[in-house]
Design a protein around this motif. Sequence first.
Motif, PDB file in Angstrom:
ATOM      1  N   VAL A  29       0.868  -1.178   0.000  1.00 44.22           N
ATOM      2  CA  VAL A  29       0.000   0.000   0.000  1.00 44.22           C
ATOM      3  C   VAL A  29       0.903   1.225   0.000  1.00 44.22           C
ATOM      4  O   VAL A  29       1.651   1.464   0.944  1.00 44.22           O
ATOM      5  CB  VAL A  29      -0.961   0.008   1.205  1.00 44.22           C
ATOM      6  N   LEU A  30       0.830   1.991  -1.081  1.00 43.41           N
ATOM      7  CA  LEU A  30       1.698   3.148  -1.252  1.00 43.41           C
ATOM      8  C   LEU A  30       1.153   4.403  -0.591  1.00 43.41           C
ATOM      9  O   LEU A  30       1.919   5.249  -0.118  1.00 43.41           O
ATOM     10  CB  LEU A  30       1.885   3.440  -2.745  1.00 43.41           C
ATOM     11  N   TYR A  31      -0.179   4.541  -0.593  1.00 41.08           N
ATOM     12  CA  TYR A  31      -0.764   5.801  -0.140  1.00 41.08           C
ATOM     13  C   TYR A  31      -2.231   5.570   0.214  1.00 41.08           C
ATOM     14  O   TYR A  31      -2.901   4.770  -0.427  1.00 41.08           O
ATOM     15  CB  TYR A  31      -0.677   6.840  -1.267  1.00 41.08           C
ATOM     16  N   VAL A  32      -2.713   6.305   1.214  1.00 44.02           N
ATOM     17  CA  VAL A  32      -4.132   6.303   1.575  1.00 44.02           C
ATOM     18  C   VAL A  32      -4.630   7.743   1.463  1.00 44.02           C
ATOM     19  O   VAL A  32      -4.163   8.622   2.186  1.00 44.02           O
ATOM     20  CB  VAL A  32      -4.376   5.764   2.995  1.00 44.02           C
ATOM     21  N   ALA A  33      -5.546   7.981   0.538  1.00 43.99           N
ATOM     22  CA  ALA A  33      -6.111   9.309   0.311  1.00 43.99           C
ATOM     23  C   ALA A  33      -7.483   9.391   0.959  1.00 43.99           C
ATOM     24  O   ALA A  33      -8.250   8.434   0.905  1.00 43.99           O
ATOM     25  CB  ALA A  33      -6.222   9.585  -1.179  1.00 43.99           C
ATOM     26  N   ASP A  34      -7.806  10.559   1.544  1.00 48.89           N
ATOM     27  CA  ASP A  34      -9.122  10.691   2.173  1.00 48.89           C
ATOM     28  C   ASP A  34     -10.033  11.688   1.456  1.00 48.89           C
ATOM     29  O   ASP A  34     -11.054  12.092   2.004  1.00 48.89           O
ATOM     30  CB  ASP A  34      -8.993  11.026   3.653  1.00 48.89           C
ATOM     31  N   SER A  35      -9.686  12.059   0.227  1.00 45.05           N
ATOM     32  CA  SER A  35     -10.570  12.879  -0.610  1.00 45.05           C
ATOM     33  C   SER A  35     -10.325  12.515  -2.070  1.00 45.05           C
ATOM     34  O   SER A  35      -9.289  11.943  -2.415  1.00 45.05           O
ATOM     35  CB  SER A  35     -10.307  14.370  -0.404  1.00 45.05           C
ATOM     36  N   SER A  36     -11.279  12.853  -2.911  1.00 47.05           N
ATOM     37  CA  SER A  36     -11.143  12.508  -4.325  1.00 47.05           C
ATOM     38  C   SER A  36      -9.987  13.260  -4.977  1.00 47.05           C
ATOM     39  O   SER A  36      -9.272  12.699  -5.811  1.00 47.05           O
ATOM     40  CB  SER A  36     -12.452  12.773  -5.069  1.00 47.05           C
ATOM     41  N   GLN A  37      -9.760  14.515  -4.575  1.00 46.29           N
ATOM     42  CA  GLN A  37      -8.638  15.268  -5.141  1.00 46.29           C
ATOM     43  C   GLN A  37      -7.303  14.654  -4.739  1.00 46.29           C
ATOM     44  O   GLN A  37      -6.392  14.528  -5.553  1.00 46.29           O
ATOM     45  CB  GLN A  37      -8.668  16.742  -4.698  1.00 46.29           C
ATOM     46  N   GLU A  38      -7.195  14.275  -3.473  1.00 49.75           N
ATOM     47  CA  GLU A  38      -5.965  13.663  -2.985  1.00 49.75           C
ATOM     48  C   GLU A  38      -5.732  12.309  -3.656  1.00 49.75           C
ATOM     49  O   GLU A  38      -4.593  11.963  -3.982  1.00 49.75           O
ATOM     50  CB  GLU A  38      -6.037  13.505  -1.464  1.00 49.75           C
ATOM     51  N   LEU A  39      -6.804  11.570  -3.905  1.00 49.68           N
ATOM     52  CA  LEU A  39      -6.690  10.284  -4.586  1.00 49.68           C
ATOM     53  C   LEU A  39      -6.160  10.473  -6.002  1.00 49.68           C
ATOM     54  O   LEU A  39      -5.244   9.760  -6.428  1.00 49.68           O
ATOM     55  CB  LEU A  39      -8.035   9.554  -4.619  1.00 49.68           C
ATOM     56  N   THR A  40      -6.719  11.425  -6.724  1.00 54.56           N
ATOM     57  CA  THR A  40      -6.249  11.688  -8.089  1.00 54.56           C
ATOM     58  C   THR A  40      -4.773  12.045  -8.084  1.00 54.56           C
ATOM     59  O   THR A  40      -3.987  11.519  -8.877  1.00 54.56           O
ATOM     60  CB  THR A  40      -7.079  12.814  -8.737  1.00 54.56           C
ATOM     61  N   TRP A  41      -4.375  12.920  -7.183  1.00 54.65           N
ATOM     62  CA  TRP A  41      -2.968  13.306  -7.060  1.00 54.65           C
ATOM     63  C   TRP A  41      -2.092  12.083  -6.778  1.00 54.65           C
ATOM     64  O   TRP A  41      -1.049  11.898  -7.408  1.00 54.65           O
ATOM     65  CB  TRP A  41      -2.812  14.349  -5.948  1.00 54.65           C
ATOM     66  N   ALA A  42      -2.517  11.238  -5.832  1.00 54.42           N
ATOM     67  CA  ALA A  42      -1.716  10.070  -5.447  1.00 54.42           C
ATOM     68  C   ALA A  42      -1.578   9.081  -6.606  1.00 54.42           C
ATOM     69  O   ALA A  42      -0.498   8.529  -6.823  1.00 54.42           O
ATOM     70  CB  ALA A  42      -2.344   9.378  -4.235  1.00 54.42           C
TER      71      ALA A  42
END
Length: 109
Positions: A29-42
């Motif tokens: 697991v490389l990254y856990v995003a808690d918003s759609s914008q953060e997910l797109t960035w990740a």
Amino acid sequence: MTRVVLGVADQVIASELRSVLGEVEGVEVLYVADSSQELTWAVLRENPDIVFVHDGLGPEPVLQVIRDLSLRRPASAALLVTSGATTQTAMSLMDSGGRGVVSYPLVFE
């Protein structure tokens, strides 16, 4: 090694998903995003093999986020995590470019 990014706003679900994935050999697991914008960035930054997107992620509509990610990173498989998996949910997901549905609560199988 299978590289994974999680898009989950609910910390309990994120923790459970990380725990289950931690039991699978060869998954990182490389990254856990808690918003759609953060997910797109990740996803754009990490270029994962698999992206788990919880249906409670926001503020953007989840299927729109999956559509955007499938266009920008077609090699990354987007999976929807939902407690309300129906045939209609699966069809809408596939129309958006998603690759599968993961039912919540999670089980190792």
